[in-house]
Design an enzyme around this catalytic site. Structure first.
Site, PDB file in Angstrom:
ATOM      1  N   PRO A 101     -20.836   0.341  -4.228  1.00  0.00           N
ATOM      2  CA  PRO A 101     -21.379   0.233  -2.868  1.00  0.00           C
ATOM      3  C   PRO A 101     -22.728  -0.480  -2.856  1.00  0.00           C
ATOM      4  O   PRO A 101     -23.498  -0.406  -3.820  1.00  0.00           O
ATOM      5  CB  PRO A 101     -21.527   1.697  -2.437  1.00  0.00           C
ATOM      6  N   PHE A 111     -13.867  -5.644   1.179  1.00  0.00           N
ATOM      7  CA  PHE A 111     -15.034  -5.030   0.543  1.00  0.00           C
ATOM      8  C   PHE A 111     -16.306  -5.301   1.363  1.00  0.00           C
ATOM      9  O   PHE A 111     -17.333  -5.725   0.819  1.00  0.00           O
ATOM     10  CB  PHE A 111     -15.238  -5.537  -0.886  1.00  0.00           C
ATOM     11  N   PRO A 112     -16.276  -5.076   2.696  1.00  0.00           N
ATOM     12  CA  PRO A 112     -17.469  -5.358   3.507  1.00  0.00           C
ATOM     13  C   PRO A 112     -18.650  -4.462   3.171  1.00  0.00           C
ATOM     14  O   PRO A 112     -19.780  -4.781   3.532  1.00  0.00           O
ATOM     15  CB  PRO A 112     -16.987  -5.107   4.940  1.00  0.00           C
ATOM     16  N   LEU A 113     -18.375  -3.380   2.467  1.00  0.00           N
ATOM     17  CA  LEU A 113     -19.450  -2.453   2.111  1.00  0.00           C
ATOM     18  C   LEU A 113     -19.776  -2.504   0.625  1.00  0.00           C
ATOM     19  O   LEU A 113     -20.435  -1.620   0.104  1.00  0.00           O
ATOM     20  CB  LEU A 113     -19.082  -1.026   2.531  1.00  0.00           C
ATOM     21  N   GLY A 114     -19.297  -3.536  -0.070  1.00  0.00           N
ATOM     22  CA  GLY A 114     -19.734  -3.723  -1.440  1.00  0.00           C
ATOM     23  C   GLY A 114     -18.642  -3.762  -2.476  1.00  0.00           C
ATOM     24  O   GLY A 114     -18.828  -4.295  -3.552  1.00  0.00           O
ATOM     25  N   GLY A 115     -17.492  -3.162  -2.217  1.00  0.00           N
ATOM     26  CA  GLY A 115     -16.440  -3.170  -3.218  1.00  0.00           C
ATOM     27  C   GLY A 115     -16.523  -1.949  -4.102  1.00  0.00           C
ATOM     28  O   GLY A 115     -16.801  -0.837  -3.665  1.00  0.00           O
ATOM     29  N   PHE A 116     -16.279  -2.157  -5.398  1.00  0.00           N
ATOM     30  CA  PHE A 116     -16.250  -1.016  -6.311  1.00  0.00           C
ATOM     31  C   PHE A 116     -17.623  -0.374  -6.456  1.00  0.00           C
ATOM     32  O   PHE A 116     -17.736   0.825  -6.720  1.00  0.00           O
ATOM     33  CB  PHE A 116     -15.741  -1.461  -7.673  1.00  0.00           C
ATOM     34  N   TYR A 126       0.862  -1.182   0.000  1.00  0.00           N
ATOM     35  CA  TYR A 126       0.000   0.000   0.000  1.00  0.00           C
ATOM     36  C   TYR A 126       0.898   1.232   0.000  1.00  0.00           C
ATOM     37  O   TYR A 126       1.533   1.547   1.003  1.00  0.00           O
ATOM     38  CB  TYR A 126      -0.900   0.029   1.231  1.00  0.00           C
TER      39      TYR A 126
END
Length: 290
Positions: free
Chosen positions: A215, A208-213, A58
């Site tokens: 939302p 991606f707990p909130l959906g990834g690319f 990162y």
């Protein structure tokens, strides 16, 4: 709902923090505001976060250097998890670095930039489709990590973007304390693996707990959130915490305000009726997030 889980020899709060967003755009280069990045980390630890997910690719090196500046010497109860399997080129591209020699260089980079003698947990990131694991042997890589574990450079080993078969094969070489895969309210391919790991007392850490690319978007989710005086994303995080006690969350942000909003999700109690409604979103939303 359990607030903590025994992970890598420590009791960690199930709401952790993912450091990826502390780097610049595209997870490359320095942050726009380094002081804010430092503040987010210090606020997270002050609020009780004792599980931080990072990687030396990162930036590269950026998030580990910021973690060191913000938190070193580290609290005795802090578990830092990193991952190996890639490097960055000079334009920010992601290149595989999956050979045993690559993994050793990656461990040394993490040790140096985090300023530690041993890494709490190293996840072997199996490169392939970013959203879906692909089968393939990881035996040479596991032997390399197991050797470094025996040398005292690594305390525990995990896998990222792995299949159930890869988890089972890896366990023949060394214990696996966690699996980090793509999973959330509408991406439920790993349901069986979550339950398998729970039976084996291993952590499952969704990325991606909130959906990834894209939302997670759902009228039902929005209505439930409004009823509970929460945001849709808080409800999506709370659902994961209710899904299984071995699920540990690492939502990332570069904002103290957003961090506090994420942490509040750990205090949301979902009734059986609400869980039934949320589970129906997952069934209806199988495939791309809606």
């Amino acid at each position: 709902m359990m607030k903590t889980y025994e992970f890598a020899g420590r009791e960690v709060n199930r709401m952790g923090y993912g450091a990826m967003q502390l780097a610049g755009p595209g997870v490359f280069g320095p942050p726009k505001d380094r002081a804010s990045a430092l503040a987010v980390l210090r606020e997270a630890v002050a609020a009780g976060v004792n599980h931080i997910d990072t990687s030396d690719f990162y930036g590269p090196h950026v998030t580990n250097e910021i973690i060191r500046e913000a938190l070193h010497p580290y609290p005795s109860n802090l578990t830092i998890v990193t991952k190996l399997g890639a490097v960055r080129d000079d334009k920010g591209g992601w290149l595989p670095a999956f050979e045993p020699d690559d993994l050793r260089r990656g461990v040394e980079d993490n040790l140096r930039n985090l300023a530690v003698d041993a890494i709490d947990v190293v996840n072997l990131r199996i490169m392939g489709d970013i959203h879906r694991p692909t089968e393939g042997s990881i035996e040479p890589q596991m032997h390399a990590l197991a050797t470094m574990q025996q040398e005292g450079k690594i305390r525990h080993i995990g896998l990222s973007n792995a299949t159930s078969m890869q988890v089972r094969d890896a366990r023949k070489i060394a214990p696996i304390v966690c699996v980090q895969n793509h999973y959330n309210l509408v991406n439920r391919d790993d349901d069986a693996l979550v339950d398998e790991l729970a039976r084996e007392h291993s952590a499952y850490v969704p990325f991606f707990p909130l959906g990834g690319f894209s939302p997670i978007q759902s009228d039902t989710l929005a209505r439930i959130a409004a009823r509970l005086s929460a945001t849709p994303m808080q409800i999506a995080l709370a659902w994961l915490l209710h899904r299984s006690p071995n699920i540990l969350l690492i939502p990332g942000t570069s904002s103290v305000t957003h961090l506090r909003e994420n942490l509040k999700a750990a205090d949301i109690v979902l009734s059986d009726e609400v869980l039934k409604e949320l589970n129906a979103i997952g069934i209806a939303g199988a495939g791309p997030a809606r």
